[in-house]
Design an enzyme around this catalytic site. Structure first.
Site, PDB file in Angstrom:
ATOM      1  N   GLY A  11     -41.935  -9.716 -30.404  1.00 19.15           N
ATOM      2  CA  GLY A  11     -41.548 -10.400 -31.454  1.00 19.15           C
ATOM      3  C   GLY A  11     -40.870  -9.213 -32.454  1.00 19.15           C
ATOM      4  O   GLY A  11     -40.192  -9.737 -33.310  1.00 19.15           O
ATOM      5  N   GLU A  15     -45.170  -5.435 -37.028  1.00 20.06           N
ATOM      6  CA  GLU A  15     -45.682  -6.633 -36.464  1.00 20.06           C
ATOM      7  C   GLU A  15     -44.675  -7.888 -36.992  1.00 20.06           C
ATOM      8  O   GLU A  15     -44.355  -7.605 -38.310  1.00 20.06           O
ATOM      9  CB  GLU A  15     -46.979  -7.110 -36.414  1.00 20.06           C
ATOM     10  N   ASP A  16     -44.032  -8.763 -36.352  1.00 15.41           N
ATOM     11  CA  ASP A  16     -43.335  -9.841 -36.640  1.00 15.41           C
ATOM     12  C   ASP A  16     -44.275 -10.800 -37.606  1.00 15.41           C
ATOM     13  O   ASP A  16     -43.726 -11.364 -38.612  1.00 15.41           O
ATOM     14  CB  ASP A  16     -42.641 -10.386 -35.531  1.00 15.41           C
ATOM     15  N   ASP A  65     -50.975 -14.560 -37.328  1.00 19.39           N
ATOM     16  CA  ASP A  65     -51.212 -15.907 -37.183  1.00 19.39           C
ATOM     17  C   ASP A  65     -52.607 -16.004 -37.248  1.00 19.39           C
ATOM     18  O   ASP A  65     -53.371 -15.894 -38.467  1.00 19.39           O
ATOM     19  CB  ASP A  65     -50.633 -16.030 -36.111  1.00 19.39           C
ATOM     20  N   THR A  66     -53.640 -15.913 -36.080  1.00 19.44           N
ATOM     21  CA  THR A  66     -55.079 -15.948 -36.184  1.00 19.44           C
ATOM     22  C   THR A  66     -55.510 -14.637 -36.802  1.00 19.44           C
ATOM     23  O   THR A  66     -56.694 -14.578 -37.328  1.00 19.44           O
ATOM     24  CB  THR A  66     -55.490 -16.312 -35.067  1.00 19.44           C
ATOM     25  N   GLY A  67     -54.669 -13.534 -36.804  1.00 24.37           N
ATOM     26  CA  GLY A  67     -55.158 -12.183 -36.830  1.00 24.37           C
ATOM     27  C   GLY A  67     -55.852 -11.451 -35.755  1.00 24.37           C
ATOM     28  O   GLY A  67     -55.981 -10.329 -35.700  1.00 24.37           O
ATOM     29  N   THR A 116     -54.548 -10.383 -32.873  1.00 24.24           N
ATOM     30  CA  THR A 116     -54.011  -9.170 -32.378  1.00 24.24           C
ATOM     31  C   THR A 116     -54.106  -8.073 -33.131  1.00 24.24           C
ATOM     32  O   THR A 116     -54.170  -7.099 -32.623  1.00 24.24           O
ATOM     33  CB  THR A 116     -52.352  -9.638 -32.304  1.00 24.24           C
ATOM     34  N   LEU A 117     -53.766  -8.170 -34.374  1.00 17.60           N
ATOM     35  CA  LEU A 117     -53.819  -7.033 -35.390  1.00 17.60           C
ATOM     36  C   LEU A 117     -55.171  -6.491 -35.458  1.00 17.60           C
ATOM     37  O   LEU A 117     -55.349  -5.402 -35.442  1.00 17.60           O
ATOM     38  CB  LEU A 117     -53.335  -7.144 -36.803  1.00 17.60           C
ATOM     39  N   ASP A 152     -39.736 -16.198 -31.126  1.00 14.05           N
ATOM     40  CA  ASP A 152     -39.516 -17.185 -30.065  1.00 14.05           C
ATOM     41  C   ASP A 152     -40.261 -18.704 -29.931  1.00 14.05           C
ATOM     42  O   ASP A 152     -41.287 -18.604 -30.434  1.00 14.05           O
ATOM     43  CB  ASP A 152     -39.474 -16.719 -28.791  1.00 14.05           C
TER      44      ASP A 152
END
Ligand code: PRP
Length: 178
Positions: free
Chosen positions: A47, A102-103, A106-108, A110-111, A162
């Site tokens: 992304g 990061e693009d 959302d939930t956090g 991944t980061l 996407d």
């Protein structure tokens, strides 16, 4: 009606709004890293590929660009919080000034995973630059040092993002309703 390649998402952030914000973020980051250079820009595939391309070209401090790819396990339509590393960086991060690009947060999950994983590699510093955040969806607290926009909890596409791999090349950020 199913969403196909010809669907025109409703505009949330125009090309001009994104351009102006990326310029401003690049100014802030260039000021912050002036004298601390070079910045090791680390894009999270897929992304972030357009955001990092634009950001990298607007920075006025020395920078290098690398990518990492992650996969999150999903249960139904929600993220389970389990993240797996699919593609790693090309050089050791020890001693580098890493800026994760990061693009969207959302939930956090991944980061959060990325910060924990990469901090263990002893970079000189590690910061985050995120174009979009959906505060309503956050599950784990994350640190965003440079944020483009906060947005409502809608499915957003374009400028790298996407829906079922469609719309990544749209020049603006729009919403779709799957
Ligand atoms: C998106 C986005 C982030 C992640 C954020 O990636 O690029 O990496 O989700 O979600 P979280 O805050 O809930 O963890 P996605 O898995 O859609 O893959 P993509 O970048 O290849 O589209």
């Amino acid at each position: 009606m199913p969403i196909n390649d010809f669907h025109q998402p409703e505009v949330l952030l125009s090309k001009e709004m994104i351009h102006d914000r990326v310029l401003e973020l690049a100014r802030q980051i260039s000021r912050a890293y002036d004298g601390v250079e070079p910045v090791y820009l680390l894009g999270v595939l897929r992304g972030s590929f357009i955001f990092i391309a634009d950001l990298a070209r607007e920075l006025t401090v020395p920078r290098s660009v690398d990518f990492i790819a992650l996969s999150s396990y999903e249960t139904g339509t929600t993220s389970s919080g389990a993240v797996r590393l699919m593609l790693d960086v090309r050089t050791p991060l020890r001693g580098k000034h890493v800026l994760i690009v990061e693009d969207i947060v959302d939930t956090g999950y991944t980061l959060d995973y990325l910060l924990k994983t990469l901090r263990a590699r002893e970079p000189a510093s590690i910061k985050t630059c995120v174009l979009l955040q959906k505060p309503d969806r956050l599950q784990v607290p994350t640190t965003i040092d440079y944020l483009g926009f906060t947005i409502p909890d809608k499915w957003v596409v374009g400028y790298g993002l996407d829906y079922e791999d469609k719309f990544r090349a749209l020049p603006y950020i729009g919403t779709v309703e799957p």
